[in-house]
Design an enzyme around this catalytic site. Structure first.
Site, short mmCIF file in Angstrom:
data_model
loop_
_atom_site.label_atom_id
_atom_site.label_comp_id
_atom_site.label_asym_id
_atom_site.label_seq_id
_atom_site.Cartn_x
_atom_site.Cartn_y
_atom_site.Cartn_z
CD GLU A 264 40.79 33.21 38.91
OE1 GLU A 264 40.96 33.36 40.08
OE2 GLU A 264 39.71 33.21 38.52
CB CYS A 298 39.18 33.81 33.76
SG CYS A 298 38.26 33.57 35.33
#
Length: 856
Positions: A264, A298
């Site tokens: 990720e 993110c």
């Protein structure tokens, strides 16, 4: 609050909280690694790095624990996670305080992150009683096929500073109920949170009573410690969260030893404000998504496209929100934006704003708020006329680039036109716009939100480009690995509308594909967020593309290259991979020939993605010349400046004592107009000027003239060109050059000698099935076999144009869109226009459809 007042000591508070949480003082004092609080900038603690040699010992202990833990019944394993969840509930406020002190999160966000840990524990406890398999009917008499699930082993977890505890819990809670052990390397910036969590877990272990020693371990250190964990042969799965650069280093290292990766990484997320949007709702959603966590998520909103009808009003309100948002000590009530994590983050923030200004952006906010050694900034809103390079580059800080648009499809194209992205959003009250946005023509992100900002933590979908035939992006979250199937069946489908137990079972079936094909798509988004790994066999998404300077070189061998290309969705034959391998290692251009649609251009695009390098494309055509391919002078700008200076010419020449002196001055002015500011570089010069190299795609070179071919040969011989007014321009790093040809005309022998030659034929059936499976999400194995066999049969017939690979992929997508499970004559007739491009071919095939279906 607009600036931190006198900030109370973080060091004193951290010491008190760590002691209450039961963290031994020896673990956070006397070490060589200083831990700074972003809240005050002071050193709070000095932790001890784990020697690289001791990483092996931690993994070995975890492996021994796994050998015992895998035999404990899953519901009993779930009981440990339940007890740990209770410990988290009791210590929620204290653990959240450590998150605030070490990561700089405001109180509500820190509490929310610990609540995520509690929630995932509850979820994992439920799953501990749902790890069941299937009994599957077979065609063999007196026989049945059973699906069973087995633990994988030691799970390595590498977490980032911005979610220092939640990310670990998403992985570990599920790993523990599945029967796996965990070794955790936290971010170098947030080791105290890891030590606090480990202390709480050890409390749970003591209450649980009979768990093996070493089930969970924390190792602290820099890159060398992380590499030791990633490279350890007894760690079959590593979940890594962090920068794209980190992912590019981790992914190939794991691939080298056939380990699995959950990556990720970054995101350059966008939102679209449509004409029908509820502006009050949108302003709240945008403000939180862009400024929350000081832009250090993110899923932070980084790009905003506002329809021209709302631009002035909406952006005006947004400016007011940015100017008034309370920035300050995250521990204080009312603060909404805390500090950046450190000085490096602040410098990146400043550099991005400087680049935005240089590109014509109008910056609102962005100033530093003085607070001693801490780095507090006012979030920046930047109005841009176009999506320039700085906008396409992700900066992990509170910067929102705002652009105006007129047409929704234009806005969607701009949203998708970045080399990274994770989440996306549209604000609209028009159902047609919402449906377009979430369709295959819309957002290519794994998370597509409607009327909510992209920065939400309630779900995590698979990343962008999940099998749509276009390039995967950096920052994928790969869904595989904590729990592995025994026997699998290739044709199970997920029912997104089913209940949680059915979803879990069907996701397992969809992931566990015995023929090894990829099963990908947005439908898995919700379940994947909470159960990110249950198959040992098949990844749900493509892994992060390897970069040119990462830890493992995809060009180390032909096999590594085949794997690297497959990782970005290009299924290459060994012949293709060998030719590309030689071209790179021999530093020669590669000439790729073949009929249209066999994947020549896609090979260059996929190589650029795999290497993480920019791709510069030059489309050839008849009449293309040096000025269009290399450079031009900006004549309009030259003329404009001439007009501006005309009135000053007399003054400049007034003291010239002779005609020769005046002419010398005029010549000097002429040199001014033929300088860099007036130069317009075209693709070839752009490629030569890329300091770190690039992929140069010279597409359909056979359509250009022989004269241009000769010029091109001269450029490729030394990777340099001469500009009379500027001198020689030579590539610092020669580009990797792809030339493609459809054989419209024969190319000269000299150019062919300069290049390595590769001919890509139409694929055999087995290879074409793999290509379709990798490019089309949701296509069934049976349908893939049938449609490929049908297309292969068509290619044996006398047609004006036989279907290429691209038509096969398009047809597969069309059939999936129409919910086809297999070929039937009526559907084939209705969709022949997808694979046959001439009416005479369609008319010839329609009467034979039934026969051709049965012939395959």
């Amino acid at each position: 609050m607009n600036a931190p007042a006198k900030i109370a000591s973080a060091k004193t508070e951290a010491a008190d909280v760590l002691k209450r949480l039961g963290v031994a003082e020896s673990l956070w004092t006397g070490g060589d690694r200083a831990v700074r609080s972003p809240v005050t900038g002071e050193v709070m603690a000095n932790v001890h790095d784990t020697p690289v040699a001791q990483v092996n010992a931690a993994v070995e202990r975890a492996h021994e624990a796994f050998l015992t833990w895998r035999n404990v019944p899953a519901p009993r394993r779930g009981e440990l996670v339940r007890v740990f969840g209770e410990e988290l509930r009791a210590a929620k406020a204290d653990l959240a305080r450590v998150v605030t002190l070490e990561a700089g999160k405001i109180v509500s966000e820190a509490l929310g992150e610990v609540q995520e840990m509690i929630d995932i524990c509850d979820y994992a406890v439920g799953l501990s009683r749902q790890l069941f398999g299937l009994t599957i009917a077979t065609e063999r008499p007196d026989h049945r096929m059973m699906e069973t699930w087995h633990p994988l082993g030691v799970v390595g977890i590498i977490s980032a500073f911005n979610f220092p505890v939640a990310v670990w819990s998403w992985n570990s809670a599920l790993a523990f109920v599945c029967g796996d052990a965990c070794v955790w390397k936290p971010s170098e910036k947030t080791p105290l949170t890891a030590l606090a969590v480990q202390a709480l877990f050890e409390r749970a272990l003591a209450k649980f009573g009979d768990a093996p020693e070493g089930l969970s371990a924390v190792i602290i250190g820099g890159r060398d410690v992380g590499e030791a964990l990633v490279d350890h042969p007894k760690v079959p799965l590593v979940s890594a969260t962090g920068s794209t650069a980190m992912g590019r280093a981790v992914g190939p290292r794991l691939a080298q030893r056939f380990a699995r990766a959950l990556l990720e990484l970054g995101g350059n997320n966008a939102a679209i404000i449509a004409p029908t949007a509820d502006l009050d709702l949108a302003i709240r959603g945008v403000a939180f998504a862009a400024m929350g966590t000081a832009g250090q998520r993110c899923t932070t909103l980084r790009r905003l496209f506002v329809h021209e009808s709302h631009y002035d009003t909406f952006v005006g309100n947004l400016k007011a929100a940015y100017a008034s948002v309370p920035v300050g000590d995250p521990r204080e009530t009312g603060t909404l934006v805390g500090p950046l994590i450190d000085e490096a983050s602040f410098k990146g923030f400043q550099a991005a704003l400087a680049d935005a200004k240089a590109a014509g952006g109008k910056v609102h906010g962005g100033e530093r708020i003085e607070a001693g050694e801490a780095f507090y900034v006012r979030p920046a809103l930047v109005e841009m006329d176009a999506q320039t390079d700085v906008v396409k580059r992700e900066t992990f800080a509170p910067i929102l680039y705002v652009m105006k648009y007129r047409d929704l499809e234009e806005a969607i194209a701009l949203q998708n036109d970045v080399p990274q992205g994770l989440s996306s959003s549209i604000f609209t009250n028009d159902m047609r716009e919402a449906e377009l946005f979430i369709s295959a023509r819309g957002s290519d992100c794994g998370i597509a939100n409607v009327n909510i900002g992209p920065s939400g933590r309630d779900r995590r979908g698979v990343r962008r480009r999940e099998g749509d035939g276009r390039r995967p992006r950096g920052g994928l979250r790969q869904l595989e690995g904590l729990y592995a199937p025994g026997h699998q069946h290739p044709e199970l489908r997920q029912d997104p509308a089913a209940g949680p137990g059915r979803q879990l079972r069907d996701q397992a079936g969809a992931l566990a594909s015995s023929n090894g094909r990829l099963r990908r798509g947005r439908a898995l988004g919700t379940i994947a967020r909470f159960f990110p790994a249950i198959s040992k066999a098949v990844p749900l998404t493509v892994s992060t593309p390897a970069a040119a300077n990462s830890g493992a070189d995809p060009f180390a061998s032909v096999d590594a290259l085949i794997q690297g290309l497959a990782g970005v969705g290009y299924i290459a034959s060994r012949r293709i991979a060998t030719a590309l391998y030689m071209a790179v290692n021999l530093q020669k251009p590669i000439l790729v020939e073949g009929s249209a649609g066999v994947g020549k251009t896609e090979l260059a695009l996929s190589t650029a993605t795999m290497l993480g390098q920019p791709l510069i494309r030059m489309q050839c055509y008849e009449g293309l010349d040096e000025s269009k391919a290399l450079y031009e002078w900006k004549y309009g700008k030259q003329l404009l400046y001439t007009q501006i200076l005309k009135d000053r010419m007399g003054e400049a020449l007034a003291d010239a004592k002779s005609m020769d002196a005046a002419m010398d001055r005029l010549h000097g002015m002429g040199d001014l107009f033929f300088s860099e500011p007036f130069l317009e570089p075209r693709p070839l010069m752009q490629a030569l000027r890329q300091d770190d190299g690039c992929i140069l795609l010279i597409d359909e070179v056979d359509k250009s003239d022989e004269a241009f071919e000769a010029f091109l040969l001269e450029v490729l011989s030394a990777y340099q060109v001469s500009v009379p007014e500027l001198g020689v321009i030579k590539a610092k790093t020669p580009p990797l050059v792809f030339l493609t040809s459809n054989n419209v005309r024969d190319l000269g022998d000299a150019l062919k000698r300069r290049c390595l030659h590769l001919h890509i034929p139409l694929p055999e059936a087995a290879l074409e099935e793999k290509i379709v499976a990798s490019r089309v999400p949701g296509v069934e194995a049976k349908l893939t076999r049938e449609l490929v066999a049908f297309v292969q049969t068509l290619r044996t017939l006398d047609l004006r144009k036989a279907p290429s690979i691209s038509e096969t992929v398009d047809w597969a997508r069309a059939l999936v869109l129409l919910n086809a499970d297999s070929l039937d004559p009526e559907m084939v007739r209705d969709t022949l226009n997808v694979i046959l491009k001439f009416e005479q071919d369609i008319a010839a095939i329609e009467p034979q459809v039934v026969e051709l279906i049965h012939r395959r």
